[in-house]
Structures are given as structure tokens and as C-alpha cells.
Scaffold this motif. Structure first.
Motif, PDB file in Angstrom:
ATOM      1  N   PHE A  27       0.827  -1.217   0.000  1.00  9.25           N
ATOM      2  CA  PHE A  27       0.000   0.000   0.000  1.00  9.25           C
ATOM      3  C   PHE A  27       0.862   1.269   0.000  1.00  9.25           C
ATOM      4  O   PHE A  27       0.325   2.379   0.030  1.00  9.25           O
ATOM      5  CB  PHE A  27      -0.947  -0.004   1.214  1.00  9.25           C
ATOM      6  N   ASN A  29       3.165   4.427  -1.091  1.00  9.31           N
ATOM      7  CA  ASN A  29       3.296   5.298  -2.260  1.00  9.31           C
ATOM      8  C   ASN A  29       4.775   5.407  -2.636  1.00  9.31           C
ATOM      9  O   ASN A  29       5.633   4.787  -2.001  1.00  9.31           O
ATOM     10  CB  ASN A  29       2.674   6.675  -1.989  1.00  9.31           C
ATOM     11  N   PHE A  64      -4.790  -5.727  -2.640  1.00 10.46           N
ATOM     12  CA  PHE A  64      -5.065  -4.704  -3.662  1.00 10.46           C
ATOM     13  C   PHE A  64      -6.548  -4.428  -3.884  1.00 10.46           C
ATOM     14  O   PHE A  64      -6.912  -3.542  -4.650  1.00 10.46           O
ATOM     15  CB  PHE A  64      -4.411  -5.082  -5.005  1.00 10.46           C
ATOM     16  N   ARG A  67      -8.186  -1.075  -4.206  1.00  9.02           N
ATOM     17  CA  ARG A  67      -8.060  -0.354  -5.480  1.00  9.02           C
ATOM     18  C   ARG A  67      -9.255  -0.628  -6.392  1.00  9.02           C
ATOM     19  O   ARG A  67      -9.513   0.127  -7.330  1.00  9.02           O
ATOM     20  CB  ARG A  67      -6.780  -0.774  -6.212  1.00  9.02           C
ATOM     21  N   PHE A  71     -11.197   2.792  -3.016  1.00  9.91           N
ATOM     22  CA  PHE A  71      -9.863   3.378  -3.102  1.00  9.91           C
ATOM     23  C   PHE A  71      -9.694   4.586  -2.191  1.00  9.91           C
ATOM     24  O   PHE A  71      -8.704   4.709  -1.479  1.00  9.91           O
ATOM     25  CB  PHE A  71      -9.541   3.748  -4.556  1.00  9.91           C
ATOM     26  N   ASP A  78      -9.509   2.785  -8.084  1.00 11.75           N
ATOM     27  CA  ASP A  78      -8.292   3.571  -8.298  1.00 11.75           C
ATOM     28  C   ASP A  78      -8.279   4.077  -9.752  1.00 11.75           C
ATOM     29  O   ASP A  78      -8.228   3.282 -10.688  1.00 11.75           O
ATOM     30  CB  ASP A  78      -7.069   2.671  -8.027  1.00 11.75           C
ATOM     31  N   GLN A 129      -0.608  -1.141  -5.340  1.00 11.03           N
ATOM     32  CA  GLN A 129      -0.351   0.295  -5.342  1.00 11.03           C
ATOM     33  C   GLN A 129       1.161   0.540  -5.461  1.00 11.03           C
ATOM     34  O   GLN A 129       1.599   1.489  -6.104  1.00 11.03           O
ATOM     35  CB  GLN A 129      -0.846   0.894  -4.031  1.00 11.03           C
ATOM     36  N   ALA A 133       2.868   2.740  -8.216  1.00  5.44           N
ATOM     37  CA  ALA A 133       3.583   3.930  -7.722  1.00  5.44           C
ATOM     38  C   ALA A 133       4.843   4.214  -8.528  1.00  5.44           C
ATOM     39  O   ALA A 133       5.303   5.355  -8.586  1.00  5.44           O
ATOM     40  CB  ALA A 133       3.948   3.728  -6.249  1.00  5.44           C
TER      41      ALA A 133
END
Ligand code: HEM
Length: 185
Positions: A27, A29, A64, A67, A71, A78, A129, A133
Motif C-alpha cells: 500500500f 506510495n 489490492f 483499489r 480506493f 483507483d 499500489q 507507484a
């Protein structure tokens, strides 16, 4: 293939409770991923190259499915996820709570070690994610594009695996050199 140095000293104690704080989360970023690699003296380049390990294997839906279904806490998807791919994932992961179903991380090529992961990523088909990213930063998305070249990916992967294999190696009389790599002596 890459050469693996012999004589690496490993610890004799492993604690499950210490594992999660040392590995990046799916998760995360871009900034958190970069930081967690930097914490182990691994570069942004290593991050993008080693994420290519997701060319094989599977991930559980619960890593996931936010997403797909929730989200931003509003029951949404997402927006960075390829919509066709999202529909395919929804057909496999039917609810937010499913933590048993697994899905290929490199759609279309989950059993072969190749550079297809980066092709999927560039088509907004990164599963986690943390995969997606890698496209949210200019420098890392440039590296993603370079790694579409399979021979280049193979060379870089070997080099980064060597660097990752040297993270926090014990020295002196700490730990031991294992006779079998997956168990203590
Ligand atoms: C960049 C940060 C990374 C994150 C956030 C991450 C996250 C994950 C997650 C959540 C899974 C699925 C686990 C499950 O559902 O059971 C997974 C699987 C996997 N990861 Fe990563 N990973 C990262 C880096 C790496 C690296 C550096 C490698 C190796 C070079 C790697 C190789 C794999 C493989 C081979 C699997 C599949 C395991 C299986 O099929 O059972 N990952 N990763």
C-alpha cells in the motif's frame, strides 16, 4: 543468473513480529517505497529493478482489492488502474474481504521470468499500489521504460539482487555461515 558470494553470515533468530517493519507494504506510495529502500542503502534504481521480481508469482486479493472497491473510502476504483484490467480483477476478487484468492502479478505472463512486468505496468496493469507507484515519479517511470529491454533487465536484476543480498550481513563472530541457506545450523 548472477554470482552469489559465499560465506555470508546470517542470524540464528528470526521473529515474525520484526518482519513487517523491515519490508515495504504493497500500500506504500512512491515516497515511502523510496525511503524503505534507502533505509537499507538500496537506490531508486534498485527499487524499480527489484520490483521486476513481480514478473512471477501471485498476490492475495486483500493486498489490492481496495483499489477495486474502496480506493478513497467512497466505494470507488483507483483511477490509475486500467479499467479493463480492473474488471478482470473484480471477476476474480469478488469482495473487499476476500483474503484467500490469489491473482497473477504479471497478467499474461505469470510463470516466465521476463520483462513483461514492465510492459503490464506501463499499461496501468500494476497489481499493487506499490507497483503502480513506480509510474508516479518521472525518474522511476524512465527506469521502467528502460527495463522493457529484456537483456537490460536481466543484467540489472542480477546486479540489484547482489546488492540486496548484501544488506545488513552480519560480520565478525555474529551469526553463522549456514550449511543450508534456509535453516540455521
Ligand atoms: C518493492 C517493494 C515490494 C512490495 C511492496 C512487495 C509486495 C508483495 C506482496 C504484497 C506480495 C503478495 C504476497 C501474497 O499475497 O501472499 C508479493 C509477492 C511476491 N514478491 Fe514482492 N514486494 C516487493 C518487492 C519484491 C522484491 C524485491 C522481490 C524479489 C526480487 C519480490 C518478489 C516477489 C515474488 C516472487 C512474489 C510472489 C510470491 C508467490 O507467488 O507466492 N517482491 N510482493
Amino acid at each position: 543468473m548472477w554470482e552469489v558470494l559465499t560465506g555470508r553470515r546470517d542470524g540464528r533468530i528470526s521473529r515474525q513480529s520484526e518482519a513487517l517493519s523491515n519490508i515495504p507494504s504493497p500500500f506504500f506510495n512512491f515516497a515511502s517505497l523510496k525511503q524503505s529502500f534507502a533505509n537499507k542503502s538500496l537506490s531508486l534504481h534498485d527499487l524499480v529493478v527489484l520490483s521486476g521480481g513481480h514478473t512471477i508469482g501471485v498476490g492475495h486479493c486483500n493486498f489490492f482489492s481496495n483499489r477495486l472497491y474502496n480506493f478513497s473510502g467512497k466505494g470507488d476504483q483507483d483511477p490509475s488502474l486500467n479499467p479493463t484490467y480492473a474488471s478482470q480483477l473484480k471477476a476474480q476478487c469478488k469482495t473487499l474481504l476476500d483474503n484467500t484468492t490469489t491473482v497473477a502479478m504479471d497478467p499474461g505472463s505469470p510463470l516466465s521470468f521476463d520483462s513483461h512486468y514492465y510492459m503490464a505496468l506501463n499499461q496501468n496493469q500494476g497489481l499493487f499500489q506499490s507497483d503502480a507507484a513506480l509510474l508516479t515519479n518521472k525518474e522511476s517511470s524512465k527506469i521502467v521504460s528502460k527495463l522493457l529491454d529484456q537483456d537490460g533487465f536481466f543484467t540489472e536484476f542480477g546486479q540489484s539482487m547482489k546488492r540486496m543480498g548484501a544488506v545488513q550481513v552480519l560480520t565478525g563472530s555474529n551469526g553463522e555461515i549456514r550449511k543450508k541457506c534456509n535453516v540455521i545450523n
